[in-house]
Design an enzyme around this catalytic site. Sequence first.
Site, mmCIF file in Angstrom:
data_model
loop_
_atom_site.group_PDB
_atom_site.id
_atom_site.type_symbol
_atom_site.label_atom_id
_atom_site.label_comp_id
_atom_site.label_asym_id
_atom_site.label_seq_id
_atom_site.Cartn_x
_atom_site.Cartn_y
_atom_site.Cartn_z
ATOM 1 N N CYS A 134 0.830 -1.199 0.000
ATOM 2 C CA CYS A 134 0.000 0.000 0.000
ATOM 3 C C CYS A 134 0.866 1.251 0.000
ATOM 4 O O CYS A 134 0.486 2.286 -0.536
ATOM 5 C CB CYS A 134 -0.900 -0.011 1.232
ATOM 6 S SG CYS A 134 -2.118 1.325 1.302
ATOM 7 N N GLY A 162 -6.081 -1.603 7.879
ATOM 8 C CA GLY A 162 -5.127 -1.836 6.807
ATOM 9 C C GLY A 162 -5.148 -0.719 5.793
ATOM 10 O O GLY A 162 -5.541 0.410 6.093
ATOM 11 N N CYS A 163 -4.716 -1.021 4.587
ATOM 12 C CA CYS A 163 -4.613 -0.019 3.529
ATOM 13 C C CYS A 163 -5.953 0.641 3.248
ATOM 14 O O CYS A 163 -6.947 -0.035 2.992
ATOM 15 C CB CYS A 163 -4.089 -0.680 2.262
ATOM 16 S SG CYS A 163 -3.988 0.439 0.850
ATOM 17 N N PHE A 164 -5.990 1.980 3.275
ATOM 18 C CA PHE A 164 -7.277 2.653 3.093
ATOM 19 C C PHE A 164 -7.816 2.542 1.673
ATOM 20 O O PHE A 164 -9.004 2.747 1.444
ATOM 21 C CB PHE A 164 -7.258 4.105 3.574
ATOM 22 C CG PHE A 164 -6.130 4.996 3.103
ATOM 23 C CD1 PHE A 164 -5.347 4.695 2.006
ATOM 24 C CD2 PHE A 164 -5.862 6.169 3.802
ATOM 25 C CE1 PHE A 164 -4.320 5.537 1.595
ATOM 26 C CE2 PHE A 164 -4.825 7.030 3.403
ATOM 27 C CZ PHE A 164 -4.064 6.699 2.293
ATOM 28 N N CYS A 182 -8.173 -0.214 0.135
ATOM 29 C CA CYS A 182 -9.056 -1.388 0.242
ATOM 30 C C CYS A 182 -10.317 -1.063 1.036
ATOM 31 O O CYS A 182 -11.434 -1.388 0.631
ATOM 32 C CB CYS A 182 -8.323 -2.535 0.930
ATOM 33 S SG CYS A 182 -6.770 -3.044 0.196
#
EC number: 1.8.4.11
Length: 217
Positions: free
Chosen positions: A19, A48-50, A52
């Site tokens: 990310c 987690g990765c924004f 996613c």
Amino acid sequence: MNILKSITIISFSLLLISCFGFTNKKETQPKATYIANQNTKVAYFASGCFWCVEAIFESVNGVEEAVSGYAGGTTLNPSYRSIGTGKTGHAETVAVYYNPDKVSFKTLVTVFFGSQDPTTKNGQHPDYGSQYRSIAFYKTDAEKQIIEKAINQLNKDVYNGKIATEVTKFKKFYKAEEYHQDFERRNPNQGYVKAVSVPRLNKFKKKFPQLLKDDVH
């Protein structure tokens, strides 16, 4: 192939599925300004990765908009590069604007826990570090109780007491740089999106088809 070249290739490959690997600040068409109506509420989640997380929440019926940003720390005006150090205290967070007449905060909490591995401390594969930790933010005691009840039930029924999600009082949200907004939709062929974001979204859609907008199925 010498060792240095091998290390360089491996490092580049990891960036392609990270990310934090995308730092191209090329100009993109600004995301349309979202204007909330008087009935709209906002919830905040980090898992987690924004890229996613934003895509997942935007697929949910009743969610009007999801905005990528930073929250959970004390550093003023964090940036993508600064939070990538893991030293700001902030996590990649999504602000979820929703219509409570169509989707409840309780359902959003279900989406939150159902679209990640909440037992992973400081990360969601393949991204690790405090900036990717799982946080459910609350603004009221009622919201806190909903989150804690969900955790207690999931710990009992599914995760055997191993949930690592933080339950945190919401303080301030910083919107991320424009090129992060709707990143998955704007960059369908980007390496991380193809390898991580889309599979994670599809897994969620398969698990909760009843929660999706009509045009998402």
